[in-house]
Design a protein around this motif. Structure first.
Motif, short mmCIF file in Angstrom:
data_model
loop_
_atom_site.label_atom_id
_atom_site.label_comp_id
_atom_site.label_asym_id
_atom_site.label_seq_id
_atom_site.Cartn_x
_atom_site.Cartn_y
_atom_site.Cartn_z
N HIS A 1 0.84 -1.21 0.00
CA HIS A 1 0.00 0.00 0.00
C HIS A 1 0.86 1.25 0.00
O HIS A 1 0.58 2.21 -0.75
CB HIS A 1 -0.91 0.00 1.23
N ASP B 1 -14.80 3.75 -6.89
CA ASP B 1 -14.72 3.07 -5.58
C ASP B 1 -13.31 3.22 -5.04
O ASP B 1 -12.47 2.35 -5.24
CB ASP B 1 -15.11 1.60 -5.73
N THR C 1 -12.18 3.13 -1.93
CA THR C 1 -11.82 2.13 -0.93
C THR C 1 -11.49 0.80 -1.59
O THR C 1 -10.50 0.14 -1.23
CB THR C 1 -12.96 1.94 0.08
N VAL D 1 -8.00 1.03 -3.37
CA VAL D 1 -6.89 0.97 -2.43
C VAL D 1 -6.67 -0.47 -1.95
O VAL D 1 -5.54 -0.97 -1.91
CB VAL D 1 -7.15 1.91 -1.23
N ASP D 2 -7.76 -1.13 -1.60
CA ASP D 2 -7.67 -2.51 -1.11
C ASP D 2 -7.14 -3.44 -2.21
O ASP D 2 -6.25 -4.28 -1.97
CB ASP D 2 -9.05 -2.97 -0.65
N GLN E 1 -9.97 12.12 12.09
CA GLN E 1 -9.53 11.36 10.92
C GLN E 1 -8.60 12.23 10.09
O GLN E 1 -9.03 13.19 9.47
CB GLN E 1 -10.74 10.93 10.09
N GLY F 1 -10.68 10.01 2.32
CA GLY F 1 -11.59 8.90 2.11
C GLY F 1 -12.72 8.89 3.12
O GLY F 1 -12.80 9.76 4.00
N PRO F 2 -13.59 7.89 3.01
CA PRO F 2 -14.73 7.79 3.92
C PRO F 2 -14.28 7.50 5.34
O PRO F 2 -13.16 7.01 5.56
CB PRO F 2 -15.55 6.63 3.35
N GLY G 1 -13.39 5.78 8.66
CA GLY G 1 -13.04 4.40 8.97
C GLY G 1 -13.73 3.94 10.25
O GLY G 1 -14.21 4.76 11.04
#
Length: 263
Positions: free
Chosen positions: A47, A75, A77, A80-81, A246, A250-251, A253
């Protein structure tokens, strides 16, 4: 020394500290699960490498960045994943070499960005100094995950002040990410690992967050639950902020659960 140079030097030091830990691991060690769901140590390093590479692409503002931006709009998230899990699938030596190349390219790229320019990103565009600070924050946070996975205690340094600064600057973003109106001013007064004091904001503000700078960094990167930290909130705005803090884009966590009581 200008601000960008200072942040980049601390970023390189933070990266090297983590490099020293993972470089000594065998294959099994690289596959050690970390607190991040489905992410082992290799995933954490993949990452960091991918985000460095994305930053270099963003600074160039070419076709690679345009493609990344389109994928992130669908998307972020998931992207990134996906990139982290895919990048972790190679041999540890290959992954470590990739990360070393990517972070060197990142430093070279940020040094070359013309003064006054801003770099596009998945959130608001950033100056080179802000981008370097964000990369340091991520490196520091993922280093915490790696150390947690290995049962090690990270060396605490005053480099954490960069994470604290980003955490303070993103206070409004954290509220908006949770659908809350912008908060009132909060004064932040923290103690660095060296014992020096670090402060941000108006000392006359009614709301205050105080305590350990290291613990504040753990909170704004959502690496610890606030109940497990040496932080004091004075005033409702400060108290709410420690729940929502935060520093990353991004959204919101899910954060970490409180530590289980001993005994």
């Amino acid at each position: 020394m200008n601000k960008l140079t200072a942040v980049l030097e601390d970023l390189e030091a933070e990266s090297l500290a983590l490099d020293t830990v993972v470089a000594s691991l065998d294959e099994e060690g690289w596959r050690t699960a970390t607190p991040a769901e489905r992410w082992d140590i290799a995933t954490q390093i993949a990452h960091l490498a991918w985000t460095d590479e994305a930053t270099v692409a963003a600074a160039a503002q070419g076709s690679s960045w345009a493609q990344l931006s389109r994928e992130a709009e669908q998307d972020i998230t998931g992207l990134v994943d996906q990139e982290a899990l895919q990048g972790a699938g190679v041999a540890p030596a290959e992954l470590l070499s990739r990360w070393r190349r990517s972070r060197a390219a990142l430093v070279e790229t940020l040094r070359a960005v013309p003064e006054g320019s801003r770099i596009p990103w998945f959130g608001p565009p950033m100056s080179p100094t802000s981008m370097a600070t964000a990369r340091l924050m991520e490196t520091w946070a993922h280093s915490v995950d790696v150390h947690d996975a290995l049962g090690l205690e990270p060396t605490r340094t005053d480099r954490v002040r960069h994470v604290a600064l980003l955490g303070a600057l993103t206070r409004g973003f954290a509220f908006r990410a949770h659908g809350q109106p912008d908060p009132d001013e909060v004064f932040v007064s923290l103690t660095l690992p060296s014992g020096a004091q670090w402060q941000h904001g108006d000392p006359g503000a009614a709301d205050v967050v105080s305590g350990s700078a290291y613990d504040f960094a753990l909170r704004v990167t959502q690496r610890r639950h606030r109940d497990d930290l040496d932080l004091v909130a004075k005033g409702p705005g400060a108290d709410q902020w420690l729940d929502l803090a935060q520093a990353f884009a991004g959204p919101p966590g899910p954060g970490r659960a409180p530590a289980a009581p001993v005994g």
